[in-house]
Enzyme design. Structure first.
Site, PDB file in Angstrom:
ATOM      1  N   LYS A   1       6.749  -0.111   7.524  1.00  0.00           N
ATOM      2  CA  LYS A   1       6.212   1.170   7.062  1.00  0.00           C
ATOM      3  C   LYS A   1       7.377   2.148   6.906  1.00  0.00           C
ATOM      4  O   LYS A   1       8.081   2.439   7.879  1.00  0.00           O
ATOM      5  CB  LYS A   1       5.188   1.699   8.072  1.00  0.00           C
ATOM      6  CG  LYS A   1       4.489   2.985   7.665  1.00  0.00           C
ATOM      7  CD  LYS A   1       3.456   3.368   8.727  1.00  0.00           C
ATOM      8  CE  LYS A   1       2.740   4.661   8.361  1.00  0.00           C
ATOM      9  NZ  LYS A   1       1.739   5.036   9.399  1.00  0.00           N
TER      10      LYS A   1
ATOM     11  N   ALA B   1       3.794   7.695   3.484  1.00  0.00           N
ATOM     12  CA  ALA B   1       4.593   6.480   3.642  1.00  0.00           C
ATOM     13  C   ALA B   1       3.999   5.366   2.797  1.00  0.00           C
ATOM     14  O   ALA B   1       2.904   5.498   2.236  1.00  0.00           O
ATOM     15  CB  ALA B   1       4.646   6.069   5.113  1.00  0.00           C
ATOM     16  N   GLN B   2       4.747   4.264   2.711  1.00  0.00           N
ATOM     17  CA  GLN B   2       4.255   3.064   2.049  1.00  0.00           C
ATOM     18  C   GLN B   2       4.680   1.854   2.861  1.00  0.00           C
ATOM     19  O   GLN B   2       5.621   1.913   3.649  1.00  0.00           O
ATOM     20  CB  GLN B   2       4.769   2.969   0.614  1.00  0.00           C
ATOM     21  CG  GLN B   2       6.266   3.015   0.448  1.00  0.00           C
ATOM     22  CD  GLN B   2       6.666   3.207  -1.010  1.00  0.00           C
ATOM     23  OE1 GLN B   2       6.179   4.121  -1.687  1.00  0.00           O
ATOM     24  NE2 GLN B   2       7.536   2.341  -1.504  1.00  0.00           N
ATOM     25  N   VAL B   3       3.951   0.740   2.666  1.00  0.00           N
ATOM     26  CA  VAL B   3       4.121  -0.447   3.507  1.00  0.00           C
ATOM     27  C   VAL B   3       4.643  -1.599   2.653  1.00  0.00           C
ATOM     28  O   VAL B   3       4.135  -1.855   1.552  1.00  0.00           O
ATOM     29  CB  VAL B   3       2.788  -0.845   4.176  1.00  0.00           C
ATOM     30  CG1 VAL B   3       2.977  -2.088   5.041  1.00  0.00           C
ATOM     31  CG2 VAL B   3       2.266   0.311   5.023  1.00  0.00           C
TER      32      VAL B   3
ATOM     33  N   ASP C   1      -8.151   7.534  14.235  1.00  0.00           N
ATOM     34  CA  ASP C   1      -8.417   7.463  12.793  1.00  0.00           C
ATOM     35  C   ASP C   1      -8.805   6.040  12.405  1.00  0.00           C
ATOM     36  O   ASP C   1      -8.118   5.385  11.614  1.00  0.00           O
ATOM     37  CB  ASP C   1      -7.181   7.922  12.014  1.00  0.00           C
ATOM     38  CG  ASP C   1      -7.474   8.127  10.532  1.00  0.00           C
ATOM     39  OD1 ASP C   1      -8.653   8.312  10.181  1.00  0.00           O
ATOM     40  OD2 ASP C   1      -6.526   8.104   9.721  1.00  0.00           O
TER      41      ASP C   1
ATOM     42  N   SER D   1       0.546   9.138   0.684  1.00  0.00           N
ATOM     43  CA  SER D   1       1.365  10.293   0.331  1.00  0.00           C
ATOM     44  C   SER D   1       2.470  10.551   1.344  1.00  0.00           C
ATOM     45  O   SER D   1       3.407  11.292   1.062  1.00  0.00           O
ATOM     46  CB  SER D   1       0.479  11.535   0.212  1.00  0.00           C
ATOM     47  OG  SER D   1      -0.255  11.712   1.396  1.00  0.00           O
TER      48      SER D   1
ATOM     49  N   ALA E   1       0.864  -1.183   0.000  1.00  0.00           N
ATOM     50  CA  ALA E   1       0.000   0.000   0.000  1.00  0.00           C
ATOM     51  C   ALA E   1       0.896   1.228   0.000  1.00  0.00           C
ATOM     52  O   ALA E   1       2.003   1.205   0.546  1.00  0.00           O
ATOM     53  CB  ALA E   1      -0.917   0.008   1.222  1.00  0.00           C
TER      54      ALA E   1
END
Length: 659
Positions: free
Chosen positions: A244, A228-230, A390, A226, A223
Site C-alpha cells: 500500500k 493510496a493505492q495497492v 471501518d 484518493s 485498487a
C-alpha cells in the site's frame, strides 16, 4: 584617548539606560516582547529622559531630581509599550515577516474553497436547508433529493469530504434517516497515480528502488483510492505481499481540506445555536485527528498488530468449540513499513461484494460466515477494547480456504473497560426486555446523568421505545438507531466519541453482512453474543479468575482497613473527629483570586500614592533642594509618577488579561 574613553562611557551609559528602561517597562507590564520592540521601548524612555532634562533646565542638576527624570522615562516607556501592544499585538510582526511564505497556502486554500463552492452549487446544495432545520417537517421525497445531492457533492469533493460523510452517516441524532441511508453509500474512488511518482515514494521511503527490495513488483495497481493505492509484489524469499503506497501529495490535499473544514466549523460554532449545541467544532477536530492518523501507515501497522494480538490472546484463553470459519488478519512486514508504505501478507480471495456467489459455488454456509464475522467484531469491541472502525465490504474478504480476512486497519477505535461493560449490559437489557436496566446501561455509556425526575421520564420513554422497536415480530433497523439517538438528544445527553465510533462500525458492518446474508438480524445476533459472554463469565473458571483479580485489588485496602477503623473510633471517642474542607483547592482558582487581589492592591496603592502626591504638591513651605524646587514638590512628583505607573499596570492587566 580621553575623547575615546568619554565616547565609550557615553555609549555604555546609553546602552545601560536603554536595557534598564526596556526591561523595567516589560517587567512592570508583565509582557513578553521581541528584540525590536524592546529596543524601541528603551529608546522611547531615553528620549523622554532628554526631553525632561531639557525642560527642567539648570534645576535638573540637583541629584534629587534624577528620580523624577527616571520616573518620567519609565512611564513613557510603559505607555509606548502598552500602546504598541494595543496597535500591533505581540506575534503580529512575526506573522508579517512570515506572510510571504504563507501567500502560496492562502492562494491554494482560496482556490480550493472556490472549487468546493462550485461543486456545491452544481449539485444544488444552495437549496439545501440549514442543518438545524433538516429534521423539521418535510416530505420524504424532498429529504431524499437533498440527501442524494449532498452525497454526490461529497464524492466529487474528494477523500476528506467522503470520510466526513461516512462519519456523519452514523449520527442518527443529527440527520434524518434519508440522509443516513444516502451517506452510507459513500465510497472513495480515484484514478491511479502514475508509476513514476509511486516509484519515487517507494525509493525514498524504503531506501532503494523497488526492483532491489522486491523480487517482483506489479506496476499496475490492484485498487486505487484518493489517499493510496495497492500493488501486488513478491519478496526476495518468495512470499507474496500487498504493498500500500500513499500518493505523493495526499497529505497536502488532506491538510488543506481539513484547514477549510476547521475554519467553517469554528465559524458555525460561534455564529449558530445549532453549532454550539452539537459541538460542531469538537466533532470536526476529532475527525481531523482521526484522519491524520490514517495518513501515517505506521499507525495502521500498529493497529493491525494490536487487534491480531488481542484476538490470539482471547483465543488462547477461551478455545472455541464453534465449527464456524475463523477470521484471519493479514500479518504486517514491519521491516518494510514506513509512514507512506505499508507491506502486508497477501490474502487470496474475493471481497464481500462477490462473496455470496463464491460461497454458494463452493457450498459454504453464508449464515455461518456472517456469524463468525459478527462475533469477531463484537469480541473486538466488548472484549479486546480495540476494533476495526471501518469494516465496509471492500475491507473484508472471503478467502479461498473458507476463512474471512480483514484488511485496512487505518481507522481503529478504542474503548475502555467501563464502556465495554456498559455495552454488554445494554445488549443484555435489550435481550431481557428490561427498560430499567436499559436506562442504567445507557447512562453508563453517556457523559452526563440527568436529574432524578428526568431519569424517571427517560426510563418510561425507553420502555415505549422497546415496545415499538424491540417487540416480538419486529426486526431492528436504522430507524431504531435513529429513534434511540433522538431520545438521547432530547434529554441533553452527550454520546462519547468512542461510542459513536462503535455505532459507526456496527452500522458499516451491517452493510457488509447484508452482502453475505440479506436481511441479517445483527441486533438479535449481538444480543446472543452478549448473553453468551455473560454466561462465559459465570463459569467456575471465569468466576475464580474474577474473584482472584478482585481480591488482589482489594488486598491492600483490607490490610489498611483495621488501622484506619481504629484511628476513626479513637478520634470519635476522644471528641477529635473533624472534617476538613479545602476552599480553592484548584490551582486555577487560587491563581484567579490571587490575580484579583494583586490588581486591587495595586489600584489602592496607586490611588493612595496619587492622593499623597497631590497633597504634597499643594503643601507650602518645607525644605528647599534648590532655590526654585522644594523637597515637598520633588516627593509629590515622584509619588504621582508611582501612581501613574501602578494605574497603567492595572489598566493594562484588565484590558489584556494576566500573562
Amino acid at each position: 584617548m580621553t575623547a575615546f574613553v568619554i565616547a565609550l562611557t557615553a555609549v555604555g551609559t546609553i546602552a545601560l539606560g536603554l536595557v534598564v528602561l526596556g526591561f523595567g517597562a516589560r517587567r512592570l507590564l508583565g509582557l513578553r516582547i521581541g528584540v525590536l520592540r524592546f529596543l524601541l521601548t528603551g529608546c522611547t524612555g531615553l528620549l523622554t529622559t532628554g526631553l525632561v532634562s531639557s525642560a527642567m533646565g539648570p534645576a535638573a542638576a540637583g541629584t534629587a531630581l534624577v528620580t523624577v527624570q527616571v520616573g518620567c522615562a519609565l512611564l513613557a516607556a510603559m505607555t509606548f509599550l502598552a500602546l504598541s501592544e494595543a496597535v500591533v499585538p505581540s506575534g503580529l510582526v512575526g506573522g508579517i515577516v512570515r506572510w510571504p511564505r504563507s501567500v502560496k497556502r492562502r492562494v491554494a486554500r482560496t482556490r480550493r474553497f472556490t472549487e468546493l463552492s462550485r461543486i456545491a452549487l452544481r449539485h444544488g446544495l444552495g437549496r439545501l436547508p440549514r442543518l438545524s432545520g433538516l429534521t423539521r417537517p418535510a416530505t420524504s421525497a424532498t429529504r431524499t433529493e437533498h440527501a442524494r445531492a449532498l452525497r454526490m457533492a461529497l464524492e466529487e469533493a474528494g477523500t476528506t469530504f467522503v470520510k466526513l460523510g461516512q462519519v456523519l452517516s452514523t449520527r442518527y441524532d443529527l440527520l434524518p434517516t434519508e440522509f443516513i441511508d444516502e451517506l452510507s453509500l459513500l465510497q472513495c474512488t480515484a484514478a491511479a497515480e502514475p508509476w513514476d511518482d509511486i516509484e519515487q515514494v517507494l525509493t525514498k521511503d524504503l531506501g532503494a528502488p523497488p526492483g532491489e527490495v522486491f523480487a517482483e513488483f506489479d506496476t499496475v495497481p490492484l485498487a486505487a483510492g484518493s489517499v493510496a493505492q495497492v500493488h501486488r509484489a513478491r519478496l526476495c524469499d518468495g512470499r507474496v505481499v500487498a504493498v500500500k503506497v500513499q500518493r505523493p501529495r495526499a497529505r497536502q490535499v488532506v491538510e488543506r481540506d481539513l484547514d477549510i473544514l476547521l475554519r467553517i466549523a469554528r465559524r458555525t460554532g460561534e455564529r449558530t445555536a445549532w453549532g454550539r449545541s452539537v459541538g460542531v467544532t469538537g466533532l470536526v477536530r476529532g475527525f481531523a485527528a482521526s484522519l491524520r492518523e490514517e495518513l501515517d501507515f505506521r499507525t495502521e501497522a500498529r493497529n493491525t498488530r494490536e487487534i491480531a494480538a488481542a484476538r490470539e490472546a482471547e483465543a488462547g484463553q477461551h478455545p472455541s468449540e464453534d465449527p464456524a470459519p475463523a477470521v484471519k488478519i493479514a500479518a504486517v512486514h514491519d521491516g518494510l513499513t514506513t509512514a507512506r508504505v505499508l507491506v502486508v501478507e497477501w490474502l487470496d480471495g474475493v471481497t464481500l461484494d462477490k462473496a455470496a456467489e463464491s460461497a454458494d459455488a463452493r457450498g459454504w454456509d453464508r449464515t455461518a460466515l456472517a456469524g463468525a464475522l459478527l462475533d469477531c467484531f463484537l469480541a473486538q469491541i466488548m472484549t479486546d477494547g480495540v476494533f476495526h472502525a471501518d469494516p465496509h465490504p471492500g475491507n473484508i474478504m472471503l478467502l479461498d480456504d473458507g476463512r474471512l480476512g480483514l484488511l485496512d486497519f487505518g481507522c481503529a477505535g478504542r474503548i475502555d473497560r467501563v464502556l465495554r461493560s456498559a455495552l454488554r449490559d445494554l445488549l443484555v437489557a435489550i435481550h431481557r426486555n428490561d427498560q430499567q436496566a436499559l436506562c442504567d446501561a445507557l447512562l453508563e455509556l453517556l457523559e452526563h446523568r440527568p436529574e432524578p425526575a428526568d431519569e424517571n421520564r427517560l426510563t418510561r420513554d425507553l420502555g415505549r421505545f422497546m415496545a415499538r422497536h424491540l417487540a416480538p415480530g419486529t426486526r431492528p433497523d436504522r430507524d431504531m438507531f435513529a429513534a434511540l439517538f433522538l431520545l438521547v438528544t432530547k434529554y441533553g445527553l452527550v454520546v462519547p466519541g468512542e461510542i459513536a465510533a462503535v455505532f459507526r462500525s456496527l452500522s458499516t458492518l451491517e452493510v457488509s453482512l447484508d452482502r453475505l446474508v440479506p436481511d441479517y438480524d445483527i441486533i438479535a445476533e449481538a444480543r446472543r453474543f452478549a448473553t453468551s459472554q455473560v454466561r462465559r463469565k459465570l463459569t467456575p473458571g471465569s468466576l475464580g479468575r474474577a474473584a482472584t483479580d478482585e481480591m488482589l485489588t482489594l488486598l491492600p485496602v483490607l490490610r489498611r482497613l483495621p488501622r484506619r477503623v481504629d484511628r476513626l473510633t479513637e478520634a470519635l471517642e476522644q471528641g477529635r473527629l473533624s472534617v476538613n474542607v479545602r476552599v480553592l483547592a484548584d490551582e486555577r482558582d487560587r491563581d484567579f483570586v490571587r490575580g484579583i487581589v494583586h490588581d486591587v492592591l495595586l489600584a489602592f496603592s496607586g490611588g493612595a500614592a496619587g492622593v499623597v502626591g497631590v497633597m504634597l504638591l499643594q503643601t507650602p513651605g518645607g525644605p528647599e533642594i534648590t532655590p526654585s524646587v522644594g523637597l515637598f514638590e520633588v516627593l509629590g512628583c515622584n509619588l504621582l509618577l508611582v501612581a501613574s505607573v501602578l494605574t497603567l499596570r492595572v489598566l493594562f492587566s484588565l484590558s489584556h488579561g494576566r500573562r
